[in-house]
Design a protein around this motif. Structure first.
Motif, PDB file in Angstrom:
ATOM      1  N   LEU A 308       8.652 -31.813 -52.697  1.00 11.31           N
ATOM      2  CA  LEU A 308       7.788 -32.200 -53.708  1.00 11.31           C
ATOM      3  C   LEU A 308       6.604 -32.682 -52.716  1.00 11.31           C
ATOM      4  O   LEU A 308       5.310 -32.345 -53.398  1.00 11.31           O
ATOM      5  CB  LEU A 308       8.290 -33.788 -54.035  1.00 11.31           C
ATOM      6  N   VAL A 309       6.427 -33.084 -51.719  1.00  9.95           N
ATOM      7  CA  VAL A 309       5.313 -33.382 -50.983  1.00  9.95           C
ATOM      8  C   VAL A 309       4.542 -31.975 -50.487  1.00  9.95           C
ATOM      9  O   VAL A 309       3.231 -31.874 -50.748  1.00  9.95           O
ATOM     10  CB  VAL A 309       5.561 -33.993 -49.395  1.00  9.95           C
ATOM     11  N   ALA A 310       5.296 -30.788 -50.079  1.00  7.17           N
ATOM     12  CA  ALA A 310       4.591 -29.623 -50.131  1.00  7.17           C
ATOM     13  C   ALA A 310       3.877 -29.081 -51.171  1.00  7.17           C
ATOM     14  O   ALA A 310       3.103 -28.542 -51.141  1.00  7.17           O
ATOM     15  CB  ALA A 310       5.475 -28.582 -49.424  1.00  7.17           C
ATOM     16  N   SER A 311       4.586 -29.408 -52.277  1.00  7.37           N
ATOM     17  CA  SER A 311       3.933 -28.645 -53.740  1.00  7.37           C
ATOM     18  C   SER A 311       2.753 -29.653 -54.256  1.00  7.37           C
ATOM     19  O   SER A 311       1.885 -29.096 -55.077  1.00  7.37           O
ATOM     20  CB  SER A 311       5.085 -28.785 -54.708  1.00  7.37           C
ATOM     21  N   THR A 312       2.773 -30.957 -54.164  1.00  5.06           N
ATOM     22  CA  THR A 312       1.962 -31.644 -54.792  1.00  5.06           C
ATOM     23  C   THR A 312       0.671 -32.214 -53.987  1.00  5.06           C
ATOM     24  O   THR A 312      -0.338 -32.517 -54.357  1.00  5.06           O
ATOM     25  CB  THR A 312       2.533 -33.067 -55.443  1.00  5.06           C
ATOM     26  N   SER A 313       0.804 -32.207 -52.640  1.00  9.60           N
ATOM     27  CA  SER A 313      -0.310 -32.515 -51.557  1.00  9.60           C
ATOM     28  C   SER A 313      -0.127 -31.537 -50.587  1.00  9.60           C
ATOM     29  O   SER A 313      -0.645 -30.656 -50.448  1.00  9.60           O
ATOM     30  CB  SER A 313       0.120 -33.979 -51.372  1.00  9.60           C
ATOM     31  N   SER A 314       0.481 -31.897 -49.363  1.00 13.95           N
ATOM     32  CA  SER A 314       0.250 -31.320 -48.279  1.00 13.95           C
ATOM     33  C   SER A 314       1.378 -31.765 -47.176  1.00 13.95           C
ATOM     34  O   SER A 314       1.942 -32.990 -47.115  1.00 13.95           O
ATOM     35  CB  SER A 314      -0.837 -31.325 -47.478  1.00 13.95           C
ATOM     36  N   SER A 315       1.978 -30.918 -46.382  1.00 16.26           N
ATOM     37  CA  SER A 315       2.848 -31.624 -45.319  1.00 16.26           C
ATOM     38  C   SER A 315       2.204 -31.955 -44.105  1.00 16.26           C
ATOM     39  O   SER A 315       3.014 -32.317 -43.054  1.00 16.26           O
ATOM     40  CB  SER A 315       3.766 -30.350 -44.806  1.00 16.26           C
ATOM     41  N   ARG A 316       0.896 -31.846 -44.026  1.00 15.94           N
ATOM     42  CA  ARG A 316       0.143 -32.525 -42.903  1.00 15.94           C
ATOM     43  C   ARG A 316       0.598 -33.752 -42.584  1.00 15.94           C
ATOM     44  O   ARG A 316       0.320 -34.231 -41.471  1.00 15.94           O
ATOM     45  CB  ARG A 316      -1.447 -32.307 -43.091  1.00 15.94           C
ATOM     46  N   TYR A 317       0.643 -34.766 -43.670  1.00 14.53           N
ATOM     47  CA  TYR A 317       1.146 -36.284 -43.215  1.00 14.53           C
ATOM     48  C   TYR A 317       2.296 -36.424 -42.803  1.00 14.53           C
ATOM     49  O   TYR A 317       2.939 -37.542 -42.387  1.00 14.53           O
ATOM     50  CB  TYR A 317       0.904 -36.962 -44.468  1.00 14.53           C
ATOM     51  N   THR A 318       3.361 -35.634 -43.136  1.00 13.52           N
ATOM     52  CA  THR A 318       4.779 -35.500 -42.951  1.00 13.52           C
ATOM     53  C   THR A 318       5.291 -34.931 -41.803  1.00 13.52           C
ATOM     54  O   THR A 318       6.252 -35.237 -41.010  1.00 13.52           O
ATOM     55  CB  THR A 318       5.721 -35.290 -44.214  1.00 13.52           C
ATOM     56  N   LYS A 342      -1.584 -23.869 -59.191  1.00 12.67           N
ATOM     57  CA  LYS A 342      -0.250 -23.545 -59.373  1.00 12.67           C
ATOM     58  C   LYS A 342       0.627 -24.830 -59.788  1.00 12.67           C
ATOM     59  O   LYS A 342       1.639 -24.692 -60.304  1.00 12.67           O
ATOM     60  CB  LYS A 342       0.421 -23.004 -58.224  1.00 12.67           C
ATOM     61  N   MET A 343      -0.164 -26.024 -59.720  1.00 14.02           N
ATOM     62  CA  MET A 343       0.458 -27.101 -60.163  1.00 14.02           C
ATOM     63  C   MET A 343      -0.613 -27.896 -61.391  1.00 14.02           C
ATOM     64  O   MET A 343      -1.127 -28.863 -61.035  1.00 14.02           O
ATOM     65  CB  MET A 343       0.782 -28.048 -59.108  1.00 14.02           C
ATOM     66  N   ARG A 344      -0.324 -27.598 -62.354  1.00 20.71           N
ATOM     67  CA  ARG A 344      -1.298 -28.183 -63.405  1.00 20.71           C
ATOM     68  C   ARG A 344      -0.736 -29.074 -64.392  1.00 20.71           C
ATOM     69  O   ARG A 344      -1.161 -29.922 -64.982  1.00 20.71           O
ATOM     70  CB  ARG A 344      -1.948 -27.111 -64.329  1.00 20.71           C
ATOM     71  N   THR A 345       0.659 -28.825 -64.692  1.00 12.66           N
ATOM     72  CA  THR A 345       1.214 -29.570 -65.802  1.00 12.66           C
ATOM     73  C   THR A 345       2.676 -30.035 -65.107  1.00 12.66           C
ATOM     74  O   THR A 345       2.977 -29.856 -64.233  1.00 12.66           O
ATOM     75  CB  THR A 345       1.717 -28.707 -67.068  1.00 12.66           C
ATOM     76  N   GLN A 346       3.090 -31.202 -66.053  1.00 14.17           N
ATOM     77  CA  GLN A 346       4.531 -31.729 -65.748  1.00 14.17           C
ATOM     78  C   GLN A 346       5.570 -30.756 -65.533  1.00 14.17           C
ATOM     79  O   GLN A 346       6.479 -31.021 -64.714  1.00 14.17           O
ATOM     80  CB  GLN A 346       4.732 -32.851 -66.551  1.00 14.17           C
ATOM     81  N   ASN A 347       5.588 -29.850 -66.358  1.00 15.73           N
ATOM     82  CA  ASN A 347       6.602 -28.693 -66.506  1.00 15.73           C
ATOM     83  C   ASN A 347       6.523 -27.727 -65.070  1.00 15.73           C
ATOM     84  O   ASN A 347       7.471 -27.455 -64.668  1.00 15.73           O
ATOM     85  CB  ASN A 347       6.506 -27.916 -67.586  1.00 15.73           C
ATOM     86  N   ASP A 348       5.226 -27.832 -64.433  1.00 13.57           N
ATOM     87  CA  ASP A 348       5.270 -26.981 -63.114  1.00 13.57           C
ATOM     88  C   ASP A 348       5.943 -27.848 -62.052  1.00 13.57           C
ATOM     89  O   ASP A 348       6.534 -27.204 -61.050  1.00 13.57           O
ATOM     90  CB  ASP A 348       3.791 -26.890 -62.922  1.00 13.57           C
ATOM     91  N   ILE A 349       5.685 -29.131 -62.108  1.00 17.62           N
ATOM     92  CA  ILE A 349       6.517 -29.998 -61.315  1.00 17.62           C
ATOM     93  C   ILE A 349       8.060 -30.048 -61.311  1.00 17.62           C
ATOM     94  O   ILE A 349       8.698 -29.818 -60.575  1.00 17.62           O
ATOM     95  CB  ILE A 349       5.801 -31.514 -61.218  1.00 17.62           C
TER      96      ILE A 349
END
Length: 621
Positions: A308-318, A342-349
């Protein structure tokens, strides 16, 4: 006289914090200059006077001119006739002065406006723009351009020297320290604008900009922040002069009482930009994980959070991952992030895969996603979260604003257990500064009283000298009030300086009067004669001091408003104290010392004035 002036500034060496840091250089400069001037007056000046002032035979014309009554002699004679009439009612005059002037001075010091520093019409400002929470950085940039255009339209583009704006939250690897620039998210922008001159009324400009942007962008909040380095240091991290922190373990309760405070503060007409500093309703998507379903599919929370982190923000903080270029030796931060498009809608998540090299299961198989809100910025004091209510002040002193804010906090009633509402920022600095200065002035007065008592060997004579202090305070406060100035660090310095000069004048008169009284045993005649003899030196001392402070009091030029209260306080204090020293002080001296003994109180057997004096025995051979 020297010791009295030095004693006034002595408490500066015991002051701590901001008042001590600001007042000590002035006190040191005045103290050392007084010491040097005293040494020169006792050494260099007598030598030069003896060298230049040669005796010469007096001609008949000079003798005739000396017999003529000059303008100052006529003024002196009129002055003596005036105080002769007052000597007949010296007790009522003294009582009216002591009670009336002291009462009015106490009333003025409690009603006059208070600030840490004088308000100046600055030529630069810093503005924070807050769009609706969750606004994308592109939309924030568009709104920031509208604000910048309105600044140019109101001030005139020709009057703007330079403007700088930063939109959005700076990346963690960007070379900006949050101490100097902090933004809570992509919905914020910070402007710094400098004008070519300070002819523009900055307060009126701010009100115009607020009104205009409220019509153009009603959802955008503006907040003017300190830009001067001194103001930033004094505010101790607060972004506005009024900041109230609502702290407690329950964030919802903090937010509830913060909103109550916002409603109350908005009722105060002179407060501007009243708002909660943190975004407390930031749009969010809540992910509710079905742990049983995840276990059945062989997925744990670590797998879900990493994907979830890699897809919505970035792994730099984790997950820290650095790659070093072998050729250049440079280190590069490597992060895993799914492109934003690539992450525009709730369905993409919902379609985010959770395991390596497997298309199933996806996030939608083990979790339910629904929209909600969260805190966009989490501020903690220790382990306790808090939210801040901030407000700016327009055409009102800080002391009144702090007092009214305290009343609004009290109107909340009894707070729930574990909830705290406190003021921070300039308000606490103001109270500490005023308290430290008042304590320093009182200590100085007590030190001078004890020092004069030791010199005159009489507490009554010391009291007579200090009766000029209420006149100094009243004169300074009245002139500050008439010129629209407030009681601040600069004006307090002026009051302390004028107290030192007025006490020096009083010592000059009382010392002469006491010597004459011991010779003639008549306090009224002694006071009258001392006033006559010391009239010219006291007036000349006051005029010289007032003339020296007049350019400062006018406050002409850039930065003149910053130091003008000091000059105004000195001039007002000296005007009133000079009148009190020359007119009221002889009345008080004649009353207090009217029945005093002329016998010396000295216990020294070698002092010829002492009643215990023992004459030395002479041996005869």
């Amino acid at each position: 006289i020297l010791l009295c002036i030095l004693a006034v500034f002595a408490p500066a060496f015991t002051m701590s914090g901001i008042p001590g840091s600001l007042f000590l250089p002035l006190a040191s400069a005045i103290g050392f200059s007084m010491i040097i001037s005293f040494l020169l007056s006792q050494t260099f000046v007598p030598v030069m006077a003896n060298w230049l002032m040669k005796p010469h035979a007096q001609t008949h014309t000079e003798a005739t001119e000396q017999k003529k009554v000059g303008k100052f002699d006529r003024f002196r004679n009129g002055f003596l006739k005036f105080i002769d009439k007052l000597f007949m009612i010296r007790k009522p005059v003294t009582l009216v002065y002591l009670v009336g002037v002291t009462s009015i001075a106490a009333l003025c010091i409690n009603t006059i406006g208070r600030d840490v520093f004088p308000k100046v019409n600055s030529s630069q400002f810093q503005l924070r723009m807050r769009a609706a929470a969750g606004t994308r950085v592109e939309r924030t940039e568009e709104q920031a351009k509208l604000v910048l255009n309105e600044i140019y339209n109101i001030a005139g583009k020709d009057h703007v020297s330079i403007s700088s704006a930063y939109v959005g939250q700076h990346p963690s690897l960007f070379s900006i320290n949050p101490i100097y620039l902090f933004t809570a998210g992509p919905h914020e922008a910070v402007f710094q604008v400098a004008f070519k001159d300070n002819e523009l009324d900055l307060e009126a400009f701010k009100d115009q900009l607020r009104d205009k942007m409220h019509k153009v962008l009603p959802d955008v909040k503006l907040s003017f922040e300190p830009i001067e380095l001194t103001d930033k240091v004094l505010s101790q991290g607060a972004s506005t002069p009024i900041e109230i922190r609502v702290s407690g373990k329950v964030k919802k309760l903090n937010e509830e009482y913060a909103l109550k405070l916002v409603d109350k503060l908005k009722q105060t007409t002179y407060l501007r930009d009243v708002q909660i500093a943190q975004p407390v309703s930031y749009p969010a998507l809540n992910v509710n994980i079905d742990r049983v379903r995840a276990a059945q599919l062989g997925v744990d929370v670590t797998d879900i959070s990493r994907s979830l982190v890699a897809s919505t923000s970035s792994s730099r903080y984790t997950e820290k991952n650095n790659w070093i270029d072998e050729r250049s030796g440079q280190s590069y931060s490597v992060q895993v992030q799914v492109p934003l498009d690539k992450m525009r809608t709730q369905n993409d998540i919902n379609e985010i895969p959770l395991l390596r090299n497997q298309s199933r299961p996806v996030l939608g198989d083990v979790a339910t996603i629904y929209p909600g809100t969260t805190h966009g910025e989490n501020d903690n004091m220790g382990a306790i979260p808090y939210v801040s209510v901030t407000a700016n002040i327009s055409k009102m002193d800080l002391g009144t604003a702090v007092k009214d804010t305290r009343a609004h906090i009290a109107s909340l009633g009894e707070l729930p257990r574990g909830l705290f509402v406190e003021q921070f920022g300039m308000g606490t600095v103001l109270e500490d500064t005023m308290g430290s200065l008042q304590s320093g002035l009182l200590i100085a007065v007590v030190v001078i009283f004890l020092m004069l008592a030791a010199n005159f060997q009489s507490f009554k004579v010391s009291f007579v000298v200090l009766t000029t202090v209420p006149a100094v305070v009243l004169g300074s406060l009245l002139l500050l009030f008439l010129t629209g100035s407030t009681l601040n660090l600069q004006s307090y310095m002026g009051i302390i300086m004028s107290v030192g000069v007025s006490i020096a004048n009083a010592v000059l008169l009382v010392t002469n009067a006491e010597q004459l009284r011991l010779q003639s045993s008549n306090a009224i005649e002694a006071a009258r004669e001392a006033a006559s003899v010391r009239l010219r030196p006291i007036i000349m001392t006051s005029i010289a001091m007032i003339a020296g402070m007049l350019p400062m009091a006018i406050g002409h030029g850039e930065g003149g408003d910053q130091v003008s209260p000091l000059g105004r306080a000195v001039i007002g204090g000296l005007l009133f104290s000079t009148f009190a020293v020359l007119v009221i002080l002889p009345m008080i001296f004649a009353w207090v010392q009217g029945n005093a003994s002329t016998q010396s109180v000295s216990l020294d057997p070698e002092d010829e004035q002492s009643k215990f004096y023992v004459a030395p025995e002479h041996s005869h051979s």
